[in-house]
Design a protein around this motif. Structure first.
Motif, PDB file in Angstrom:
ATOM      1  N   ALA A 229       0.916  -1.193  -0.019  1.00 53.13           N
ATOM      2  CA  ALA A 229       0.155  -0.084   0.129  1.00 53.13           C
ATOM      3  C   ALA A 229       0.931   1.307  -0.035  1.00 53.13           C
ATOM      4  O   ALA A 229       1.768   1.422   0.798  1.00 53.13           O
ATOM      5  CB  ALA A 229      -0.994  -0.085   1.314  1.00 53.13           C
ATOM      6  N   ALA A 230       0.782   2.087  -1.011  1.00 49.56           N
ATOM      7  CA  ALA A 230       1.600   3.293  -0.885  1.00 49.56           C
ATOM      8  C   ALA A 230       1.057   4.266  -0.459  1.00 49.56           C
ATOM      9  O   ALA A 230       0.119   5.223  -0.936  1.00 49.56           O
ATOM     10  CB  ALA A 230       1.581   3.596  -2.666  1.00 49.56           C
ATOM     11  N   GLY A 231       1.046   4.233   1.110  1.00 43.40           N
ATOM     12  CA  GLY A 231       0.326   5.264   1.723  1.00 43.40           C
ATOM     13  C   GLY A 231       1.133   6.587   1.930  1.00 43.40           C
ATOM     14  O   GLY A 231       0.770   7.551   2.432  1.00 43.40           O
ATOM     15  N   ASP A 232       2.284   6.695   1.331  1.00 45.27           N
ATOM     16  CA  ASP A 232       2.882   7.879   1.244  1.00 45.27           C
ATOM     17  C   ASP A 232       2.246   8.786   0.182  1.00 45.27           C
ATOM     18  O   ASP A 232       3.082   9.154  -0.958  1.00 45.27           O
ATOM     19  CB  ASP A 232       4.198   7.865   1.144  1.00 45.27           C
ATOM     20  CG  ASP A 232       5.320   9.068   1.352  1.00 45.27           C
ATOM     21  OD1 ASP A 232       4.642  10.212   1.688  1.00 45.27           O
ATOM     22  OD2 ASP A 232       6.298   8.949   1.495  1.00 45.27           O
ATOM     23  N   THR A 233       1.357   9.331   0.237  1.00 45.50           N
ATOM     24  CA  THR A 233       0.482  10.100  -0.551  1.00 45.50           C
ATOM     25  C   THR A 233       1.012  11.632  -0.947  1.00 45.50           C
ATOM     26  O   THR A 233       0.652  12.353  -1.587  1.00 45.50           O
ATOM     27  CB  THR A 233      -0.931  10.252  -0.555  1.00 45.50           C
ATOM     28  OG1 THR A 233      -1.299  11.002   0.934  1.00 45.50           O
ATOM     29  CG2 THR A 233      -1.723   8.719  -0.437  1.00 45.50           C
ATOM     30  N   PHE A 234       1.929  11.905   0.334  1.00 46.09           N
ATOM     31  CA  PHE A 234       2.354  13.365   0.034  1.00 46.09           C
ATOM     32  C   PHE A 234       3.498  13.447  -0.686  1.00 46.09           C
ATOM     33  O   PHE A 234       4.080  14.476  -1.110  1.00 46.09           O
ATOM     34  CB  PHE A 234       2.836  13.647   1.517  1.00 46.09           C
ATOM     35  CG  PHE A 234       1.814  13.973   2.684  1.00 46.09           C
ATOM     36  CD1 PHE A 234       0.989  14.791   2.312  1.00 46.09           C
ATOM     37  CD2 PHE A 234       1.732  12.881   3.443  1.00 46.09           C
ATOM     38  CE1 PHE A 234      -0.083  15.004   3.209  1.00 46.09           C
ATOM     39  CE2 PHE A 234       0.626  12.840   4.437  1.00 46.09           C
ATOM     40  CZ  PHE A 234      -0.267  13.833   4.391  1.00 46.09           C
ATOM     41  N   ARG A 235       4.276  12.198  -1.185  1.00 52.87           N
ATOM     42  CA  ARG A 235       5.501  12.257  -1.933  1.00 52.87           C
ATOM     43  C   ARG A 235       5.427  11.542  -3.148  1.00 52.87           C
ATOM     44  O   ARG A 235       5.402  10.359  -3.175  1.00 52.87           O
ATOM     45  CB  ARG A 235       6.796  11.884  -0.988  1.00 52.87           C
ATOM     46  CG  ARG A 235       7.989  12.303  -1.843  1.00 52.87           C
ATOM     47  CD  ARG A 235       9.189  12.079  -0.745  1.00 52.87           C
ATOM     48  NE  ARG A 235       9.355  10.708  -0.322  1.00 52.87           N
ATOM     49  CZ  ARG A 235      10.218   9.788  -0.931  1.00 52.87           C
ATOM     50  NH1 ARG A 235      10.989   9.954  -1.872  1.00 52.87           N
ATOM     51  NH2 ARG A 235      10.175   8.452  -0.207  1.00 52.87           N
ATOM     52  N   ALA A 236       5.141  12.194  -4.266  1.00 53.85           N
ATOM     53  CA  ALA A 236       5.015  11.447  -5.499  1.00 53.85           C
ATOM     54  C   ALA A 236       6.010  10.299  -5.756  1.00 53.85           C
ATOM     55  O   ALA A 236       5.768   9.241  -6.257  1.00 53.85           O
ATOM     56  CB  ALA A 236       4.768  12.191  -6.750  1.00 53.85           C
ATOM     57  N   ALA A 237       7.292  10.669  -5.547  1.00 50.22           N
ATOM     58  CA  ALA A 237       8.370   9.724  -6.061  1.00 50.22           C
ATOM     59  C   ALA A 237       8.381   8.522  -5.113  1.00 50.22           C
ATOM     60  O   ALA A 237       8.713   7.588  -5.298  1.00 50.22           O
ATOM     61  CB  ALA A 237       9.643  10.456  -5.519  1.00 50.22           C
ATOM     62  N   ALA A 238       7.799   8.890  -3.763  1.00 43.66           N
ATOM     63  CA  ALA A 238       7.533   7.518  -3.074  1.00 43.66           C
ATOM     64  C   ALA A 238       6.645   6.438  -3.503  1.00 43.66           C
ATOM     65  O   ALA A 238       6.797   5.256  -3.515  1.00 43.66           O
ATOM     66  CB  ALA A 238       7.330   7.697  -1.457  1.00 43.66           C
TER      67      ALA A 238
END
Length: 344
Positions: A178-187
């Protein structure tokens, strides 16, 4: 090392439709049912390769400590130099004081007369100090096992998630990310690359609420009967209180998505940051009640003593340590191996 415990299969709950449909990808067959906890042993040649990398990674810390015992006399000068070396390795004041006081007492009680014997005594003390941090990582008690991964930016969090996912696949576990780092597109993009590389589905949103992404991932994992759901979270400093509150929200929402979740709350810390790493452990543990640590980037650092500081001040289990960028450079923490690499 990994350990697994498989209960009898339980019928999955009714499928819940995720807000964002994951990209179809081949799933990994679940591991067979196991009646009891079973350690997964690494081949001897692979273990030797790992020890060589671990020793190379800890070489600077090891050299700073070992050189003190070469032809040394057992006197106050040796203890002063040892104190300085331990502090420079980021063992911290508490652990350094404990190790020196206990070492002096053992030297006196056991009548140790030469430097080699004193070094062996220090090695035993370090082993006793670090062994409580060693704990097998268990999977299979829940379907899925939900893991929440936290850490500051730059600690290697997203890369660590990719490595752990691959490691679990090699042990027969089916994984959802789950890509829960929605603040950083690169993540998000970085996690998607790991997913494509390992044929793992990634739940992702271009923007939105991290807690919603986490909830969708848990529902998808439950519906598909997967073994592991790993939730990435936004990197943040523990001093950013409003962002720490956002982490707490993600943790609460995971609990609503599945009773008892997250089953593991891991903090990824950079081994090069020394005492700052200890401050991170304290802050994130206070906020999230950590179940384990992953310590990365121990290669080339002279700060390998930070594990001693953690053991004395906030003894959260260290599940994995990393000494490089390759998949195999992240391995389960074994206290005896670590001490051998440090003072062998």
């Amino acid at each position: 090392m990994f350990s697994f415990f498989k209960k009898k299969p339980v019928a999955p709950e009714a499928p819940a439709t995720p807000a964002v449909a994951p990209t179809p990808a081949p799933s990994v067959a679940p591991s067979p049912e196991l009646p009891e906890l079973l350690p997964i042993e690494e081949p001897a040649e692979k273990k030797q390769s790992w020890m060589a990398r671990l020793k190379a990674g800890l070489a600077k810390t090891s050299n700073n400590l070992s050189v003190l015992f070469v032809g040394a006399k057992i006197d106050d000068a040796l203890y002063d130099e040892l104190e300085a070396a331990l502090l420079m390795s980021d063992a911290g004041v508490d652990a350094t004081t404990y190790l020196l006081d206990t070492l002096k007492r053992r030297v006196k009680e056991d009548k140790l007369l030469d430097a080699a014997a004193v070094k062996a005594a220090l090695k035993q003390l370090l082993l006793e100090l670090l062994t409580p941090l060693e704990r097998p990582f268990e999977l299979g008690r829940h379907t899925p096992t939900v893991m929440m991964i936290a850490g500051v930016n730059g600690a290697g969090k997203t890369t660590t998630i990719g490595k752990l996912a691959k490691h679990m696949q090699t042990h027969g576990q089916s994984v959802l990310l789950a890509a829960g780092d929605t603040f950083r597109a690169a993540a998000r993009e970085q996690l998607m690359v790991w997913g494509q590389r390992n044929n793992i589905t990634v739940i992702s949103q271009a923007s939105g609420d991290p807690a919603a992404v986490a909830f969708d991932a848990v529902q998808s994992g439950k519906a598909k009967g997967l073994d592991v759901v790993m939730v990435d979270t936004a990197g943040r400093l523990p001093t950013q209180l409003h962002l720490m509150e956002e982490l707490k929200k993600v943790q609460r929402v995971l609990g609503k998505g599945m009773e008892g979740a997250p089953h593991e709350t891991l903090l990824v810390i950079d081994g090069n940051t020394g005492q700052n790493a200890l401050a991170q452990v304290k802050a994130f543990d206070d906020a999230l009640k950590l179940t384990g640590l992953v310590i990365t980037k121990l290669d080339g650092t002279a700060k390998g003593g930070v594990l001693a500081a953690i053991a004395r001040v906030r003894p959260v289990p260290v599940y994995f340590i990393g000494v490089g960028e390759k998949i195999d450079d992240l391995q389960p923490f074994v206290a005896a191996e670590f001490v051998e690499a440090l003072l062998g």
